[in-house]
Design a protein around this motif. Sequence first.
Motif, PDB file in Angstrom:
ATOM      1  N   ASP A  73       1.074  -1.185  -0.070  1.00  0.00           N
ATOM      2  CA  ASP A  73       0.109   0.051  -0.104  1.00  0.00           C
ATOM      3  C   ASP A  73       0.894   1.213  -0.033  1.00  0.00           C
ATOM      4  OD1 ASP A  73      -2.440   1.480   0.359  1.00  0.00           O
ATOM      5  OD2 ASP A  73      -1.883   1.869   2.274  1.00  0.00           O
ATOM      6  N   PRO A  74       0.702   2.227  -0.810  1.00  0.00           N
ATOM      7  CA  PRO A  74      -0.678   2.360  -1.626  1.00  0.00           C
ATOM      8  C   PRO A  74      -0.408   2.065  -3.064  1.00  0.00           C
ATOM      9  CG  PRO A  74       0.653   4.313  -1.502  1.00  0.00           C
ATOM     10  CD  PRO A  74       1.735   3.421  -0.899  1.00  0.00           C
ATOM     11  N   PHE A  75       0.267   1.036  -3.542  1.00  0.00           N
ATOM     12  CA  PHE A  75       0.819   0.792  -4.897  1.00  0.00           C
ATOM     13  C   PHE A  75      -0.162  -0.505  -5.442  1.00  0.00           C
ATOM     14  CE2 PHE A  75       4.380   3.010  -3.209  1.00  0.00           C
ATOM     15  CZ  PHE A  75       4.403   4.240  -4.066  1.00  0.00           C
ATOM     16  N   ASN A  76      -0.664  -1.161  -4.265  1.00  0.00           N
ATOM     17  CA  ASN A  76      -1.422  -2.451  -4.814  1.00  0.00           C
ATOM     18  C   ASN A  76      -2.874  -2.399  -4.786  1.00  0.00           C
ATOM     19  OD1 ASN A  76      -1.929  -1.901  -1.961  1.00  0.00           O
ATOM     20  ND2 ASN A  76      -1.429  -4.006  -1.368  1.00  0.00           N
ATOM     21  N   GLY A  77      -3.582  -1.184  -5.222  1.00  0.00           N
ATOM     22  CA  GLY A  77      -4.990  -0.967  -5.292  1.00  0.00           C
ATOM     23  C   GLY A  77      -5.195  -1.108  -6.761  1.00  0.00           C
ATOM     24  N   PRO A  78      -6.494  -1.164  -7.141  1.00  0.00           N
ATOM     25  CA  PRO A  78      -6.922  -1.176  -8.414  1.00  0.00           C
ATOM     26  C   PRO A  78      -6.099   0.077  -9.241  1.00  0.00           C
ATOM     27  CG  PRO A  78      -8.592  -0.143  -7.166  1.00  0.00           C
ATOM     28  CD  PRO A  78      -7.535  -0.767  -6.200  1.00  0.00           C
ATOM     29  N   HIS A  79      -5.730   1.150  -8.804  1.00  0.00           N
ATOM     30  CA  HIS A  79      -5.071   2.063  -9.670  1.00  0.00           C
ATOM     31  C   HIS A  79      -3.544   1.876  -9.060  1.00  0.00           C
ATOM     32  CE1 HIS A  79      -8.911   3.977 -10.850  1.00  0.00           C
ATOM     33  NE2 HIS A  79      -9.335   3.880  -9.662  1.00  0.00           N
ATOM     34  N   GLY A  80      -3.025   0.914  -8.700  1.00  0.00           N
ATOM     35  CA  GLY A  80      -1.552   0.879  -8.374  1.00  0.00           C
ATOM     36  C   GLY A  80      -0.522   1.079  -9.364  1.00  0.00           C
ATOM     37  N   ALA A  81      -1.016   0.732 -10.628  1.00  0.00           N
ATOM     38  CA  ALA A  81      -0.143   0.913 -12.146  1.00  0.00           C
ATOM     39  C   ALA A  81      -0.032   2.479 -12.026  1.00  0.00           C
ATOM     40  CB  ALA A  81      -0.672   0.335 -13.178  1.00  0.00           C
ATOM     41  N   HIS A  82      -1.161   3.088 -11.878  1.00  0.00           N
ATOM     42  CA  HIS A  82      -1.115   4.726 -12.087  1.00  0.00           C
ATOM     43  C   HIS A  82      -0.458   5.216 -10.953  1.00  0.00           C
ATOM     44  CE1 HIS A  82      -5.467   4.266 -13.853  1.00  0.00           C
ATOM     45  NE2 HIS A  82      -4.682   3.993 -14.366  1.00  0.00           N
ATOM     46  N   ARG A  83      -0.430   4.819  -9.772  1.00  0.00           N
ATOM     47  CA  ARG A  83       0.287   5.326  -8.658  1.00  0.00           C
ATOM     48  C   ARG A  83       2.065   5.153  -8.985  1.00  0.00           C
ATOM     49  NH1 ARG A  83      -4.258   6.183  -7.794  1.00  0.00           N
ATOM     50  NH2 ARG A  83      -3.598   7.844  -9.300  1.00  0.00           N
ATOM     51  N   LEU A  84       2.459   3.883  -9.470  1.00  0.00           N
ATOM     52  CA  LEU A  84       3.610   3.576  -9.980  1.00  0.00           C
ATOM     53  C   LEU A  84       4.110   4.658 -10.915  1.00  0.00           C
ATOM     54  CD1 LEU A  84       3.494  -0.438  -9.639  1.00  0.00           C
ATOM     55  CD2 LEU A  84       4.598   1.444  -8.132  1.00  0.00           C
ATOM     56  N   PHE A 128      16.882   6.338   1.849  1.00  0.00           N
ATOM     57  CA  PHE A 128      15.771   6.767   2.519  1.00  0.00           C
ATOM     58  C   PHE A 128      14.624   5.994   1.872  1.00  0.00           C
ATOM     59  CE2 PHE A 128      16.667  11.179   4.552  1.00  0.00           C
ATOM     60  CZ  PHE A 128      17.666  10.388   5.494  1.00  0.00           C
ATOM     61  N   PHE A 129      14.396   5.921   0.562  1.00  0.00           N
ATOM     62  CA  PHE A 129      13.261   5.283   0.187  1.00  0.00           C
ATOM     63  C   PHE A 129      13.241   4.030   0.325  1.00  0.00           C
ATOM     64  CE2 PHE A 129      10.384   3.229  -3.164  1.00  0.00           C
ATOM     65  CZ  PHE A 129       9.875   4.175  -3.691  1.00  0.00           C
ATOM     66  N   GLY A 130      14.509   3.032   0.612  1.00  0.00           N
ATOM     67  CA  GLY A 130      14.552   1.773   1.238  1.00  0.00           C
ATOM     68  C   GLY A 130      14.001   1.579   2.370  1.00  0.00           C
ATOM     69  N   TRP A 134      11.355  -0.945   6.073  1.00  0.00           N
ATOM     70  CA  TRP A 134      11.538  -1.266   7.523  1.00  0.00           C
ATOM     71  C   TRP A 134      10.657  -0.318   8.659  1.00  0.00           C
ATOM     72  CZ3 TRP A 134      15.911  -1.211   4.179  1.00  0.00           C
ATOM     73  CH2 TRP A 134      16.621  -2.696   4.137  1.00  0.00           C
ATOM     74  N   PHE A 135      10.363   0.813   8.199  1.00  0.00           N
ATOM     75  CA  PHE A 135       9.562   1.707   8.834  1.00  0.00           C
ATOM     76  C   PHE A 135       8.133   1.688   8.605  1.00  0.00           C
ATOM     77  CE2 PHE A 135      13.772   3.629   9.515  1.00  0.00           C
ATOM     78  CZ  PHE A 135      13.907   3.727  10.890  1.00  0.00           C
ATOM     79  N   GLY A 136       7.653   0.587   7.648  1.00  0.00           N
ATOM     80  CA  GLY A 136       6.226   0.342   7.431  1.00  0.00           C
ATOM     81  C   GLY A 136       5.681   1.578   6.875  1.00  0.00           C
ATOM     82  N   VAL A 137       6.227   2.399   5.922  1.00  0.00           N
ATOM     83  CA  VAL A 137       5.720   3.644   5.313  1.00  0.00           C
ATOM     84  C   VAL A 137       5.052   3.486   4.325  1.00  0.00           C
ATOM     85  CG1 VAL A 137       6.151   5.845   4.351  1.00  0.00           C
ATOM     86  CG2 VAL A 137       7.836   5.045   6.057  1.00  0.00           C
ATOM     87  N   HIS A 138       3.492   3.963   4.233  1.00  0.00           N
ATOM     88  CA  HIS A 138       2.706   3.706   3.187  1.00  0.00           C
ATOM     89  C   HIS A 138       1.983   5.232   2.763  1.00  0.00           C
ATOM     90  CE1 HIS A 138       2.532  -0.758   4.040  1.00  0.00           C
ATOM     91  NE2 HIS A 138       2.610  -0.411   5.292  1.00  0.00           N
ATOM     92  N   LEU A 139       2.583   6.105   2.916  1.00  0.00           N
ATOM     93  CA  LEU A 139       2.420   7.387   2.606  1.00  0.00           C
ATOM     94  C   LEU A 139       2.987   7.666   1.207  1.00  0.00           C
ATOM     95  CD1 LEU A 139       2.904   9.499   5.876  1.00  0.00           C
ATOM     96  CD2 LEU A 139       0.753   8.469   5.048  1.00  0.00           C
TER      97      LEU A 139
END
Length: 503
Positions: A73-84, A128-130, A134-139
């Motif tokens: 999350d937030p890349f695995n929803g129905p609009h995940g490809a758009h977010r990527l 930082f992206f990686g 580990w910090f469970g960032v989903h923003l």
Amino acid sequence: MQSKTSSLAPALNYFPTLKPPHKTLAFHRFSVLIITFLAYASFHASRKPPSIVKSVLGPTIQSNSSSADTGWDPFNGPHGAHRLGELDLAFLSAYSIGMYFAGHVGDRIDLRLFLVFGMMCSGILTIFFGLGYWFGVHLLGYFMAVQVLCGLVQSIGWPCVVAVVGNWFEKEKRGLIMGVWSSHTSVGNIIGSVVASGVLEFGWGWSFVVPGVLVILVGILVFLFLPVSPEHLGFESLVKEIQMNVEVNGIENLEGKVESEEAGLLGTESADVDTGADSLAAIGFLEAWRLPGVAPFAFCLFFSKLVSYTFLYWLPFYIRHTAVAGVHLSHKTAGNLSAIFDIGGVFGGILAGLISDMIEARAVTSIAFLLLSVPALVFYRVYGSLSMVANILLMFLSGLLVNGPYSLITTAVAADLGTQTVIRGNSRALATVTAIIDGTGSVGAALGPLLAGYISTTGWNNVFLMLIFAIFCATLFLIRIARTEIKGNLNEGKWSLYSIGTQ
């Protein structure tokens, strides 16, 4: 290109045996090629992880492979490809904007320190992206912000390395030399693919951390060893040679005519005089745009880079979501297999540079590669899924033809345009011209992956149609220059079989 504020690399001061007369001009040319090659290869290695982890972060698929797709999350929803796709846009938009400013700044300050600053910041931001793993960032905002900042600092790299190499090599053999040298892009992509795929099983965060550390380590190497120009070591200025060739006889009283660049050393006093000459004044941004050939090649690269970067960011995802011989490949296999495209790109850059040197026609070479890439892409889309062998061969061919003109324009063409006789051989235009060409190309690079993210939801055939349309657009911008090259070479008799064979 050199600045008054430029300083000699620390290692060259600490170890006098690395300086002339202990080491020759040829030695330092080779070392510059190696150091700048490693520098930009590390930049590209750190850009590859987003494409490798796309299939892990993105929407789930039903596959017969052993790996389970849960997404992030937030890349695995129905609009995940758009977010990527938007994530790619964030990086590449910032990169293209930063490129214009980076070249302008690079013409005015110490290139070595500027390059090191970009590498250190790029490595830290990639890490930082990686850390989001580990910090469970989903923003989404966190990942977008990191990508924007990373794009800005990564834009520093290209104008700097091209300007440094342009300082050390004359124009005549730039096509072959820079064709070989420009394989750093593909080599970096290969390293990034292999490294990111290799550690992916331990968690996608490692796919960013390891390349980030790599950039920092190479940045230290650049800081210690990279000489910006021959003058910094006391060698005869290549720029001065160009000026002497193009100046009208009698305008200046040129006492003591300069020998060839290999002839020897200059005293520090004369080097200081050269640095202060009017010919080394940095060129203006708008003035650089008006130089002959800059705008056509810049807009050609817009579409050429659109195609190349769509593959860079979406090829592993495409391979993962397209069955090969009826089998969906794992994340790791898809990532490793995508490196074949970049291996083809290595040969494409070298081949394009060699051919353009032989026929003395950069635009004609670029057009030939672009037109041949169209059937290659069609065959890859239609027949690439039949078997693993067909997939590998057609992917290699596509990479060779797509990346050939892209490498040629961003290296040899940019260096040629940045030191052409109309600006009296002023190599301080190099970074600005390079930034304009690659910056414009990077706008296309930002657009391509974004469009692919949206269009892929309607079917991959439409993505390939978009890429073919972009290739034809790239070709159109070079037709006028190619026609001029053809007429010039025919009139001068350079295209006879004998003259080409003796190039």
